[in-house]
Design a protein around this motif. Structure first.
Motif, PDB file in Angstrom:
ATOM      1  N   ASP A 121       0.828  -1.213   0.000  1.00  0.00           N
ATOM      2  CA  ASP A 121       0.000   0.000   0.000  1.00  0.00           C
ATOM      3  C   ASP A 121       0.859   1.258   0.000  1.00  0.00           C
ATOM      4  O   ASP A 121       0.382   2.341  -0.372  1.00  0.00           O
ATOM      5  N   LEU A 122       2.100   1.146   0.405  1.00  0.00           N
ATOM      6  CA  LEU A 122       3.036   2.273   0.455  1.00  0.00           C
ATOM      7  C   LEU A 122       4.109   2.161  -0.644  1.00  0.00           C
ATOM      8  O   LEU A 122       5.200   2.709  -0.530  1.00  0.00           O
ATOM      9  N   ASN A 123       3.754   1.441  -1.696  1.00  0.00           N
ATOM     10  CA  ASN A 123       4.631   1.276  -2.865  1.00  0.00           C
ATOM     11  C   ASN A 123       5.956   0.576  -2.551  1.00  0.00           C
ATOM     12  O   ASN A 123       6.981   0.864  -3.177  1.00  0.00           O
ATOM     13  N   GLU A 124       5.924  -0.325  -1.576  1.00  0.00           N
ATOM     14  CA  GLU A 124       7.094  -1.144  -1.257  1.00  0.00           C
ATOM     15  C   GLU A 124       6.671  -2.619  -1.220  1.00  0.00           C
ATOM     16  O   GLU A 124       6.724  -3.272  -0.180  1.00  0.00           O
ATOM     17  N   PRO A 125       6.281  -3.174  -2.367  1.00  0.00           N
ATOM     18  CA  PRO A 125       5.838  -4.569  -2.398  1.00  0.00           C
ATOM     19  C   PRO A 125       7.017  -5.525  -2.159  1.00  0.00           C
ATOM     20  O   PRO A 125       8.184  -5.146  -2.290  1.00  0.00           O
ATOM     21  N   PHE A 126       6.685  -6.752  -1.829  1.00  0.00           N
ATOM     22  CA  PHE A 126       7.726  -7.773  -1.670  1.00  0.00           C
ATOM     23  C   PHE A 126       8.386  -8.010  -3.023  1.00  0.00           C
ATOM     24  O   PHE A 126       7.696  -8.225  -4.023  1.00  0.00           O
ATOM     25  N   PRO A 127       9.719  -7.964  -3.106  1.00  0.00           N
ATOM     26  CA  PRO A 127      10.406  -8.179  -4.400  1.00  0.00           C
ATOM     27  C   PRO A 127      10.290  -9.632  -4.847  1.00  0.00           C
ATOM     28  O   PRO A 127      10.980 -10.512  -4.336  1.00  0.00           O
ATOM     29  N   GLU A 128       9.435  -9.883  -5.800  1.00  0.00           N
ATOM     30  CA  GLU A 128       9.130 -11.247  -6.224  1.00  0.00           C
ATOM     31  C   GLU A 128      10.324 -11.990  -6.835  1.00  0.00           C
ATOM     32  O   GLU A 128      10.387 -13.219  -6.789  1.00  0.00           O
ATOM     33  N   ARG A 129      11.299 -11.251  -7.369  1.00  0.00           N
ATOM     34  CA  ARG A 129      12.440 -11.893  -8.023  1.00  0.00           C
ATOM     35  C   ARG A 129      13.464 -12.452  -7.042  1.00  0.00           C
ATOM     36  O   ARG A 129      14.310 -13.261  -7.416  1.00  0.00           O
ATOM     37  N   ILE A 130      13.390 -12.038  -5.800  1.00  0.00           N
ATOM     38  CA  ILE A 130      14.436 -12.433  -4.855  1.00  0.00           C
ATOM     39  C   ILE A 130      14.456 -13.939  -4.610  1.00  0.00           C
ATOM     40  O   ILE A 130      15.527 -14.546  -4.531  1.00  0.00           O
ATOM     41  N   HIS A 131      13.291 -14.546  -4.511  1.00  0.00           N
ATOM     42  CA  HIS A 131      13.244 -15.984  -4.219  1.00  0.00           C
ATOM     43  C   HIS A 131      13.830 -16.822  -5.356  1.00  0.00           C
ATOM     44  O   HIS A 131      14.711 -17.667  -5.114  1.00  0.00           O
ATOM     45  N   PRO A 132      13.397 -16.646  -6.617  1.00  0.00           N
ATOM     46  CA  PRO A 132      13.991 -17.451  -7.701  1.00  0.00           C
ATOM     47  C   PRO A 132      15.480 -17.169  -7.910  1.00  0.00           C
ATOM     48  O   PRO A 132      16.244 -18.082  -8.245  1.00  0.00           O
ATOM     49  N   LEU A 133      15.901 -15.927  -7.705  1.00  0.00           N
ATOM     50  CA  LEU A 133      17.319 -15.608  -7.858  1.00  0.00           C
ATOM     51  C   LEU A 133      18.164 -16.329  -6.804  1.00  0.00           C
ATOM     52  O   LEU A 133      19.214 -16.898  -7.117  1.00  0.00           O
TER      53      LEU A 133
END
Length: 222
Positions: free
Chosen positions: A185-197
């Motif tokens: 909601d504050l424009n800081e979503p969970f970085p989705e790429r971190i897990h596959p990387l």
């Protein structure tokens, strides 16, 4: 008779002179042959010595190359062990645990099998946020172990996004008026790429580690 005697004497003298010259020439030739033979032997021994020195040098170079290859091998193996044990595996494990748990948190998930609100808050505070903080601490103290990889730039960017995400997450959960919000909601979503990387690099390092453990000395120098 006198002439005959003189001729005989001259003939004898000539023969003596010729004999002397022959002897002198033979002596000189013999000495030159001895000198030539000695020089030839000396050159032969010199060539042998040079060949032996060259062979010793080649052996020393080969030994040195082996030592360098072994040192590089040990250094790479040790670095990979540290990358796996101190960085990628601890983060990967915590991300896996996080994937399992956040879907059960009512404020974070829209799925049906979420936990009751009280349980969700307790798990979010005691597990999710704690898990996030542990990952942040690993990143901050061991970020150098993520260097020298093919995707290090992309990974480091994702790790920085993750640190910002956790900072915002912790902040809004510590302020009562903001607890109804989530980082997205504050424009800081969970970085989705971190897990596959992290996962891909972890598996890549595991494969490299297993290969190095099986490799032979001759292959190290290739």
């Amino acid at each position: 008779m006198v002439d005959l005697s003189d001729k005989i004497i001259e003939l004898i003298i000539d023969k003596i002179l010729i004999g002397g010259i022959v002897l002198a020439a033979g002596y000189w030739l013999n000495k030159r042959f001895e000198i030539f033979k000695n020089e030839t032997n000396e050159k032969y021994h010199q060539r042998q010595l040079i060949a032996e020195l060259e062979n010793q040098q080649k052996q020393q170079i080969s030994i040195l190359e082996d030592q360098i290859a072994i040192a590089q091998y040990n250094a790479e193996l040790e670095f990979i062990e540290r990358q796996i044990s101190e960085f990628y595996w601890p983060i990967y494990l915590r991300l896996e645990k996080d994937n399992v748990m956040w879907k059960r948190i009512k404020s974070l998930s829209s799925e049906k099998n979420v936990l009751p609100e009280a349980a969700s808050e307790a798990i979010e505070k005691e597990f999710i946020l704690k898990n996030h903080q542990e990952i942040v601490e690993i990143i901050e103290s061991k970020i150098h172990l993520a260097e020298n990889s093919n995707n290090s730039k992309e990974l480091i960017n994702e790790l920085l996004k993750y640190i910002k995400h956790v900072a915002i997450y912790k902040t809004i959960r510590s302020i009562k008026e903001l607890q109804r919000f989530n980082p997205i909601d504050l424009n800081e979503p969970f970085p989705e790429r971190i897990h596959p990387l992290i996962e891909n690099k972890f598996l890549e390092l595991q494969n490299r580690y297993e290969y190095l453990k099986k490799v032979k000395l001759g292959e190290l120098r290739k």
